[in-house]
Each structure stands twice: as structure tokens, then as C-alpha cells.
Design an enzyme around this catalytic site. Structure first.
Site, PDB file in Angstrom:
ATOM      1  N   GLY A  10      41.173  30.258  43.808  1.00 30.44           N
ATOM      2  CA  GLY A  10      40.545  31.326  44.593  1.00 30.44           C
ATOM      3  C   GLY A  10      39.165  30.925  45.054  1.00 30.44           C
ATOM      4  O   GLY A  10      38.275  31.760  45.232  1.00 30.44           O
ATOM      5  N   GLY A  13      37.214  32.601  47.938  1.00 31.57           N
ATOM      6  CA  GLY A  13      36.918  34.026  47.858  1.00 31.57           C
ATOM      7  C   GLY A  13      35.437  34.287  47.666  1.00 31.57           C
ATOM      8  O   GLY A  13      34.608  33.367  47.672  1.00 31.57           O
ATOM      9  N   ASP A  34      43.068  27.147  46.910  1.00 25.19           N
ATOM     10  CA  ASP A  34      43.138  28.463  47.558  1.00 25.19           C
ATOM     11  C   ASP A  34      44.296  28.447  48.554  1.00 25.19           C
ATOM     12  O   ASP A  34      44.681  27.390  49.052  1.00 25.19           O
ATOM     13  CB  ASP A  34      41.824  28.811  48.285  1.00 25.19           C
ATOM     14  CG  ASP A  34      41.636  30.318  48.420  1.00 25.19           C
ATOM     15  OD1 ASP A  34      40.746  30.877  47.743  1.00 25.19           O
ATOM     16  OD2 ASP A  34      42.405  30.958  49.193  1.00 25.19           O
ATOM     17  N   ASP A  53      49.519  27.638  46.891  1.00 24.51           N
ATOM     18  CA  ASP A  53      49.720  28.857  46.099  1.00 24.51           C
ATOM     19  C   ASP A  53      49.664  28.520  44.610  1.00 24.51           C
ATOM     20  O   ASP A  53      50.317  27.559  44.171  1.00 24.51           O
ATOM     21  CB  ASP A  53      51.106  29.421  46.474  1.00 24.51           C
ATOM     22  CG  ASP A  53      51.336  30.811  45.943  1.00 24.51           C
ATOM     23  OD1 ASP A  53      50.867  31.119  44.830  1.00 24.51           O
ATOM     24  OD2 ASP A  53      52.005  31.590  46.645  1.00 24.51           O
ATOM     25  N   ILE A  54      48.933  29.308  43.854  1.00 28.37           N
ATOM     26  CA  ILE A  54      48.833  29.061  42.406  1.00 28.37           C
ATOM     27  C   ILE A  54      50.180  29.214  41.700  1.00 28.37           C
ATOM     28  O   ILE A  54      50.323  28.819  40.551  1.00 28.37           O
ATOM     29  CB  ILE A  54      47.794  29.983  41.717  1.00 28.37           C
ATOM     30  CG1 ILE A  54      48.089  31.461  42.019  1.00 28.37           C
ATOM     31  CG2 ILE A  54      46.380  29.598  42.116  1.00 28.37           C
ATOM     32  CD1 ILE A  54      47.326  32.433  41.141  1.00 28.37           C
ATOM     33  N   TYR A 152      47.209  46.051  39.345  1.00 23.26           N
ATOM     34  CA  TYR A 152      46.148  45.045  39.155  1.00 23.26           C
ATOM     35  C   TYR A 152      45.515  45.162  37.765  1.00 23.26           C
ATOM     36  O   TYR A 152      45.354  44.171  37.051  1.00 23.26           O
ATOM     37  CB  TYR A 152      45.110  45.280  40.258  1.00 23.26           C
ATOM     38  CG  TYR A 152      43.798  44.561  40.150  1.00 23.26           C
ATOM     39  CD1 TYR A 152      43.694  43.197  40.398  1.00 23.26           C
ATOM     40  CD2 TYR A 152      42.624  45.276  39.852  1.00 23.26           C
ATOM     41  CE1 TYR A 152      42.454  42.558  40.343  1.00 23.26           C
ATOM     42  CE2 TYR A 152      41.392  44.647  39.799  1.00 23.26           C
ATOM     43  CZ  TYR A 152      41.313  43.285  40.044  1.00 23.26           C
ATOM     44  OH  TYR A 152      40.090  42.658  39.987  1.00 23.26           O
ATOM     45  N   LYS A 156      45.689  42.458  34.726  1.00 21.02           N
ATOM     46  CA  LYS A 156      44.486  41.856  34.125  1.00 21.02           C
ATOM     47  C   LYS A 156      44.483  42.069  32.614  1.00 21.02           C
ATOM     48  O   LYS A 156      44.150  41.168  31.844  1.00 21.02           O
ATOM     49  CB  LYS A 156      43.230  42.464  34.755  1.00 21.02           C
ATOM     50  CG  LYS A 156      43.012  42.051  36.214  1.00 21.02           C
ATOM     51  CD  LYS A 156      42.488  40.624  36.318  1.00 21.02           C
ATOM     52  CE  LYS A 156      42.090  40.270  37.736  1.00 21.02           C
ATOM     53  NZ  LYS A 156      41.498  38.946  37.869  1.00 21.02           N
TER      54      LYS A 156
HETATM   55  P1  NAD Z   1      38.588  37.464  46.849  1.00 22.21           P
HETATM   56  O1  NAD Z   1      39.752  38.293  47.319  1.00 22.21           O
HETATM   57  O2  NAD Z   1      37.396  37.348  47.702  1.00 22.21           O
HETATM   58  O3  NAD Z   1      39.088  35.988  46.515  1.00 22.21           O
HETATM   59  C1  NAD Z   1      40.337  35.717  45.966  1.00 22.21           C
HETATM   60  C2  NAD Z   1      40.771  34.371  46.523  1.00 22.21           C
HETATM   61  O4  NAD Z   1      42.014  34.055  45.915  1.00 22.21           O
HETATM   62  C3  NAD Z   1      41.008  34.406  48.036  1.00 22.21           C
HETATM   63  O5  NAD Z   1      40.291  33.359  48.663  1.00 22.21           O
HETATM   64  C4  NAD Z   1      42.490  34.231  48.191  1.00 22.21           C
HETATM   65  O6  NAD Z   1      42.877  33.469  49.334  1.00 22.21           O
HETATM   66  C5  NAD Z   1      42.853  33.490  46.909  1.00 22.21           C
HETATM   67  N1  NAD Z   1      44.252  33.692  46.522  1.00 22.21           N
HETATM   68  C6  NAD Z   1      44.916  34.865  46.442  1.00 22.21           C
HETATM   69  N2  NAD Z   1      46.187  34.630  46.078  1.00 22.21           N
HETATM   70  C7  NAD Z   1      46.318  33.288  45.916  1.00 22.21           C
HETATM   71  C8  NAD Z   1      47.386  32.454  45.559  1.00 22.21           C
HETATM   72  N3  NAD Z   1      48.598  32.954  45.323  1.00 22.21           N
HETATM   73  N4  NAD Z   1      47.173  31.124  45.473  1.00 22.21           N
HETATM   74  C9  NAD Z   1      45.950  30.591  45.750  1.00 22.21           C
HETATM   75  N5  NAD Z   1      44.880  31.359  46.107  1.00 22.21           N
HETATM   76  C10 NAD Z   1      45.078  32.694  46.197  1.00 22.21           C
HETATM   77  O7  NAD Z   1      38.219  38.012  45.416  1.00 22.21           O
HETATM   78  P2  NAD Z   1      36.887  37.822  44.571  1.00 22.21           P
HETATM   79  O8  NAD Z   1      36.077  39.037  44.763  1.00 22.21           O
HETATM   80  O9  NAD Z   1      36.275  36.506  44.811  1.00 22.21           O
HETATM   81  O10 NAD Z   1      37.506  37.907  43.122  1.00 22.21           O
HETATM   82  C11 NAD Z   1      37.794  36.758  42.374  1.00 22.21           C
HETATM   83  C12 NAD Z   1      38.312  37.212  41.037  1.00 22.21           C
HETATM   84  O11 NAD Z   1      37.382  38.093  40.413  1.00 22.21           O
HETATM   85  C13 NAD Z   1      39.629  37.954  41.074  1.00 22.21           C
HETATM   86  O12 NAD Z   1      40.429  37.543  40.005  1.00 22.21           O
HETATM   87  C14 NAD Z   1      39.226  39.401  40.898  1.00 22.21           C
HETATM   88  O13 NAD Z   1      40.241  40.136  40.268  1.00 22.21           O
HETATM   89  C15 NAD Z   1      38.026  39.273  40.009  1.00 22.21           C
HETATM   90  N6  NAD Z   1      37.120  40.406  40.115  1.00 22.21           N
HETATM   91  C16 NAD Z   1      36.487  40.660  41.297  1.00 22.21           C
HETATM   92  C17 NAD Z   1      35.665  41.767  41.395  1.00 22.21           C
HETATM   93  C18 NAD Z   1      34.940  42.102  42.683  1.00 22.21           C
HETATM   94  O14 NAD Z   1      34.357  43.178  42.791  1.00 22.21           O
HETATM   95  N7  NAD Z   1      34.932  41.197  43.674  1.00 22.21           N
HETATM   96  C19 NAD Z   1      35.493  42.600  40.287  1.00 22.21           C
HETATM   97  C20 NAD Z   1      36.172  42.317  39.118  1.00 22.21           C
HETATM   98  C21 NAD Z   1      36.985  41.200  39.029  1.00 22.21           C
HETATM   99  N1  SER Z   2      36.399  45.037  42.738  1.00 17.20           N
HETATM  100  C1  SER Z   2      37.694  45.003  42.156  1.00 17.20           C
HETATM  101  C2  SER Z   2      38.635  45.906  42.866  1.00 17.20           C
HETATM  102  O1  SER Z   2      38.160  46.877  43.407  1.00 17.20           O
HETATM  103  C3  SER Z   2      37.615  45.413  40.714  1.00 17.20           C
HETATM  104  O2  SER Z   2      38.178  44.443  39.964  1.00 17.20           O
HETATM  105  O3  SER Z   2      39.797  45.665  42.884  1.00 17.20           O
END
Ligand code: NAD
Ligand code: SER
Length: 337
Positions: A10, A13, A34, A53-54, A152, A156
């Protein structure tokens, strides 16, 4: 030259970008994965970028040739996207995580060094039964409200357990030692706010959307009520937490899953702060029932005292400092370009 070899899934992201930049500055050798290609700049920071894809075995085989020390497993389908396609969310969030736990185990066993797996869990792992309980509850500790409402959150929560299993209990009936090759560590993040990216697919997205729309002089209809309250954190603190937990000696950790938090404003508090910085901002409230129900099931505050005690966690950015010192200057510069 660091001898630290890390995988970031990811990597394209919101968290991935800043983590990649930070680890690159620390001279780590980075393998990025990614579904979408990284920019030329982010690609230049990596030893290898795997666009795939993971859940794909070929992706796993490509990574397995490296003697990996740490895996930052960020790839996931977030809460709102997950409710739109729960089966896909389950596949990517659970099967994808299993793939990386097994990969960590095999590399750990081959090299004789436990592979650290850093996992961003979430406040969505909580399920507060109703609003009146939410409004009267103390800050949630890690073992409170363990029945999440969304696919989700369920994914988790289950992954947290899988990580603990692979680290401490794997194949406990085997005649050979099989546990100890994976060192899984998870953070339950609150909603994250970046100055540089607008999230998609999350339910905490109203806060960053409000800010980024105001900075671009666009009106914004917030999809939750003004009183909706959950914890938030500035993106640099999220990366600091991931790296802080990764650096902690295993002997200091009393649990494998830690809450971390910064501040808990209501949506109205965020709107007030945004309009104090962007007086022309046009913010209205048009709650969407389903997304509101998700937010109502997440605690207003979480208790991160165990992280503070065990590995000296503390955020650098308060609510005010997040806006004044991080978001506003960077967002203004970003959109001025
Ligand atoms: P994001 O959606 O910006 O990034 C996720 C990335 O994962 C994307 O670039 C997407 O292309 C990639 N991805 C999705 N499915 C995939 C797959 N099958 N194979 C390869 N890549 C894949 O999310 P983020 O905000 O950067 O979040 C990253 C992590 O942090 C996630 O696990 C999310 O659950 C966790 N998280 C985020 C938040 C938040 O507020 N952003 C809060 C709590 C937890
Ligand atoms: N920011 C995330 C969501 O809204 C929380 O893990 O899904």
C-alpha cells in the site's frame, strides 16, 4: 548505509507516501508494493516497486527473494469502500494479510531473524453499541467494545488476532519450534489527516475533505452531524507511531496491539477551526445515515496510556498545532503550486 530491508504494501497510499519518504531518508532498502504505480519520485526511493495485488502469489514470490527485516503492511480496503463490497474487503484485508504473515514466517525461519510486521489497525475495530453509551463512555481501552460493526473493522480485529497467533502460538503442536519467526505489532490508528493527500474510501474522511475543500475554495457538505466525535491524528504522528513501535525492544512490549491517539474534536469543532483559517469556506452539514452510524459506533476517545508507558509514545501535534503548524502552511503551499 542502513542494513534495514523493508517491505511497504500500500506504498502508494496516504500513509505509504510519507512512510516511504521517511524510511528512504533513514537509508532503508525499500521494496514497495501497490496495485497502482508509484510516481517517478517515489519509485526513485525504492530498491524495487512491485505493481500488483497483495493476494497474488507471484507478488509474494517476488518479495521472498529478499532477506526482509520489517514489513509495513498498509494495503487495505477502508471502511466505506468495504461496506460497498464486503466480500472484496474480506479477501484483500484478510487473505492479503495472511499472505504477508506467512511470508514473514518463511523469511524469518530462513534467515533465523524474526521479521517484524507492523500493522495499521484502526478505531473501526471498536463497536460501541449505541450513541448514549458512546457519549457516556470513558476513553476506550484496547479490550473494550470488541464487536465492530463494519466488515473493515471485523477484518482488522481478526488480523490483530492472526498476527498474535503467528507471533506467539503458530503450530503449537509441531515437534519443531515454529513460533518466534514473526514479530507482529499493531497500532489502532484514529482518523488520519494529511496536508498532501485527500483520502478515499474511509469514513473519517469528512475531516480531511472539509479542510482540503476549503483550501481549494470549494463548498463542502459534511456527511456526519456537527456533534459527531471520533479521535484524529496528523499524518506525521501516524508515521512517527509506526516507526516508534517498530523500534521498541520486544521485551518492552506488554501487548501486540496498541491504541494511539492525538485529539478528539467534533465535526463542528473542525468546521470552526477551518473557517477561522479560511473565512470564506462554505461548510454545511448533510448527514448520511449509514456513514453516521459507522462513526457513532467508533469511540469518541481512546486510551493510549499503554503505548505511552511501554514505548514512550506521544503525539507531537495537538488539535491546534495540527492546523497551525502542519496543515495550514503545507496545504496553502500545496494548492498555491
Ligand atoms: P489508502 O487507501 O490511501 O492506501 C491504501 C493503498 O493500498 C492504496 O494505494 C491502494 O492502491 C493499495 N491497495 C489496496 N488494495 C491493494 C491490493 N489488493 N494489493 C496491493 N495494494 C493495494 O489508505 P491509507 O490511509 O494510506 O491507509 C493505510 C493503512 O492504514 C490501511 O491499512 C488502513 O486501514 C490503515 N488506517 C488508515 C487510517 C486513515 O485514516 N487513513 C486510519 C486507521 C487505519
Ligand atoms: N480512516 C479509516 C476509515 O475511515 C479508519 O480506519 O476507514
Amino acid at each position: 548505509m542502513s542494513n534495514r530491508t523493508v517491505v511497504i504494501t500500500g506504498a502508494n497510499g496516504e500513509i505509504g507516501h510519507l512512510l516511504l519518504e521517511t524510511l528512504s531518508a533513514a537509508k532503508a532498502t525499500i521494496i514497495a508494493v501497490d496495485l497502482t504505480p508509484l510516481s517517478e519520485y517515489h519509485t526513485s526511493l525504492c530498491e524495487e516497486v512491485i505493481v500488483g495485488d497483495i493476494c497474488d502469489d507471484e507478488v509474494i514470490r517476488d518479495i521472498e527473494k529478499y532477506d526482509i527485516n520489517e514489513i509495513f503492511h498498509l494495503a487495505a480496503i477502508l471502511s466505506t469502500s468495504g461496506e460497498k463490497n464486503p466480500e472484496r474487503a474480506h479477501h484483500i484485508n484478510v487473505d492479503g494479510t495472511m499472505n504477508f504473515l506467512q511470508l514473514a514466517y518463511r523469511i524469518g525461519k530462513r534467515t533465523g531473524n524474526a521479521v517484524k510486521m507492523l500493522f495499521p489497525s484502526t478505531i473501526a475495530a471498536y463497536g460501541v453499541p449505541n450513541l448514549s453509551i458512546k457519549n457516556s463512555a470513558k476513553p476506550a481501552k484496547e479490550l473494550d467494545f470488541t464487536s465492530p460493526f463494519t466488515m473493515y473493522g471485523i477484518n482488522k480485529m481478526y488480523n490483530e488476532q492472526l498476527g498474535r497467533y503467528y507471533s506467539d502460538c503458530y503450530k503449537r503442536l509441531s515437534p519443531t519450534k515454529e513460533s518466534g519467526f514473526v514479530d507482529f505489532r499493531a497500532l489502532r490508528f484514529p482518523g488520519l489527516i494529511s496536508a498532501f493527500t485527500i483520502p478515499t474510501g474511509g469514513t473519517s474522511d469528512y475531516a480531511p475533505e472539509m479542510i482540503h475543500n476549503a483550501a481549494q475554495h470549494k463548498p463542502y457538505a459534511c456527511f456526519v452531524r456537527p456533534d459527531a466525535t471520533i479521535p484524529f491524528m496528523a499524518m506525521p504522528d501516524a508515521v512517527k507511531a509506526l516507526l516508534g513501535l517498530a523500534a521498541a525492544p520486544l521485551s518492552a512490549l506488554t501487548q501486540r496491539v496498541y491504541n494511539v491517539t492525538s485529539f478528539s474534536p467534533s465535526a463542528a469543532n473542525i468546521a470552526e477551526m477551518v473557517t477561522s483559517e479560511f473565512p470564506e469556506a462554505l461548510i454545511t452539514f448533510e448527514p448520511q445515515q449509514q456513514r453516521q452510524e459507522i462513526i457513532d459506533s467508533w469511540p469518541a476517545e481512546v486510551d493510549d496510556s499503554q503505548a505511552r508507558k511501554d514505548w514512550n509514545w506521544h503525539p507531537d501535534f495537538s488539535f491546534t498545532a495540527t492546523f497551525k503548524d502542519y496543515l495550514i502552511p503545507n496545504i496553502r503551499a500545496h494548492y498555491a503550486k
